[in-house]
Scaffold this active site. Structure first.
Site, PDB file in Angstrom:
ATOM      1  N   TYR A 243     -10.852   6.333   3.387  1.00  0.00           N
ATOM      2  CA  TYR A 243     -11.950   5.839   4.221  1.00  0.00           C
ATOM      3  C   TYR A 243     -12.980   6.916   4.558  1.00  0.00           C
ATOM      4  CZ  TYR A 243     -10.445   1.093   4.319  1.00  0.00           C
ATOM      5  OH  TYR A 243     -10.164  -0.199   3.929  1.00  0.00           O
TER       6      TYR A 243
ATOM      7  N   SER B 197       0.823  -1.211   0.000  1.00  0.00           N
ATOM      8  CA  SER B 197       0.000   0.000   0.000  1.00  0.00           C
ATOM      9  C   SER B 197       0.855   1.258   0.000  1.00  0.00           C
ATOM     10  CB  SER B 197      -0.918   0.009   1.230  1.00  0.00           C
ATOM     11  OG  SER B 197      -1.888  -1.022   1.169  1.00  0.00           O
TER      12      SER B 197
ATOM     13  N   ALA C 188      -4.700  -0.365  -2.521  1.00  0.00           N
ATOM     14  CA  ALA C 188      -3.927   0.156  -1.397  1.00  0.00           C
ATOM     15  C   ALA C 188      -4.891   0.554  -0.284  1.00  0.00           C
ATOM     16  CB  ALA C 188      -3.097   1.368  -1.830  1.00  0.00           C
ATOM     17  N   LYS C 189      -4.557   0.170   0.931  1.00  0.00           N
ATOM     18  CA  LYS C 189      -5.415   0.464   2.086  1.00  0.00           C
ATOM     19  C   LYS C 189      -4.942   1.794   2.680  1.00  0.00           C
ATOM     20  CE  LYS C 189      -7.419  -2.042   6.035  1.00  0.00           C
ATOM     21  NZ  LYS C 189      -8.805  -2.159   5.531  1.00  0.00           N
ATOM     22  N   THR C 190      -5.508   2.857   2.169  1.00  0.00           N
ATOM     23  CA  THR C 190      -5.046   4.212   2.448  1.00  0.00           C
ATOM     24  C   THR C 190      -5.993   4.912   3.420  1.00  0.00           C
ATOM     25  OG1 THR C 190      -4.242   4.268   0.165  1.00  0.00           O
ATOM     26  CG2 THR C 190      -4.317   6.361   1.361  1.00  0.00           C
TER      27      THR C 190
END
Length: 309
Positions: free
Chosen positions: A166, A66, A160-162
């Site tokens: 969120y 990520s 990608a866990k950005t």
């Protein structure tokens, strides 16, 4: 339950264990202003052999992957982060917990470019029960299709866990809760099913299992992969690279969410339309049972998926 009500007192931050209340950053931190951080959510389960972190290696791999699109250098090796996490769990005497590794651009300058900003890395762990409630695991939840759409991978990387992304999840989830639902389902820009605000979506029809493919603007969920593997081992046919229309949600035999926080949660209604018979379906129940047998280590299969503390 708020953090102040939990028996947690330590956070690992940039190589040091610090008191929970002292794990602070400057108000002009780049990540606070621009959402320039990456993170993971990981479960640690209480087993007969002690606390065991589920699929830790895969979560760490995704954390580092990520960071790549943002040219973010995480200043610690995977081995160092692993040992820090295990020691954090031991210091707080946690049998089971939720783990949050986080890396973000820190304090130095406040232009949009993070070029001169250092990377701050932190890890927290705390007790956390069923994400959507214990009742949800057995009886399922009611969800709505959100009016907010999931961003496309041509706009911002969806693999990608950005942290900043969120806000999309927050908008969808809070819209659902304002309207009396437990959670949302988000469509992609084409109007097909993408995922939940923090979960992947699975559909069951005629005994076969379907879930949106990676090209549908979803996060490549680690629990998603786990459930696909378990389902195939149980003999189910799994279609994991499909497009699912909004209308198919209403005609599904069963629907369920997966995620590190949500685990395996049945969906009993979508937009007030009853799914199947309106309760946890047999396929969902079998997969849910297999998942909890796995993470509670009542079976010795897939032991390589566990990092014992």
């Amino acid at each position: 339950m708020g953090f102040d009500e939990m028996d947690v007192d330590t956070i690992w931050m940039d190589g040091e264990f610090v008191d929970w209340d002292d794990a602070q950053i400057h108000v002009l931190t780049h990540g606070l202003h621009y959402g320039s951080g990456v993170f993971e959510g990981v479960r640690c389960y209480d087993t007969e052999n002690g606390p065991a972190i589920f699929r830790w290696d895969e979560h760490l791999d995704r954390l580092f992957e990520s960071a790549k699109p943002y040219e973010m250098d995480i200043d610690y090796t995977k081995a160092e982060l692993t040992e820090a996490t295990k020691e954090l769990i031991r210091r707080q005497d946690l049998a089971s917990c939720y783990i949050r590794p986080l890396a973000f651009y820190g304090y130095n300058s406040l232009g949009v470019s993070p070029q001169d900003c250092p990377t701050t890395t932190a890890i927290a762990a705390w007790p956390w029960g069923a994400y959507l409630g214990e009742d949800a695991l057995e009886n399922g939840i009611e969800v709505m299709v959100s009016s907010w759409r999931k961003h496309a991978s041509s706009q911002i990387p969806t693999n990608a866990k950005t942290t900043g992304l969120y806000v999309n999840s927050m908008l969808a989830g809070e819209e659902a809760r304002r309207n009396g639902y437990a959670e949302a389902i988000v469509l992609n820009k084409e109007g097909n099913v993408a995922e939940g605000p923090g979960e992947n979506v699975f559909l069951v029809r005629d005994g076969e299992i379907y879930t949106p493919g990676l090209s549908e603007s979803i996060l490549d969920g680690i629990t998603r992969d786990t459930v696909i593997t378990l389902a195939e081992d149980l003999g189910y046919t799994v279609h994991d690279n499909v497009s699912i229309s909004r209308g198919e949600l209403h005609t599904a035999d069963e629907l369920f969410f997966t995620g590190s926080a949500a685990e395996v949660t049945p969906i009993r209604k979508v937009d007030n339309v009853v799914v199947g018979n309106g309760s946890r379906g047999p396929v969902t129940e079998e997969l849910q049972s297999a998942f909890f047998d796995l993470v509670e280590r009542t079976t010795d299969e897939y032991d390589e998926w566990f990092e014992y503390v």
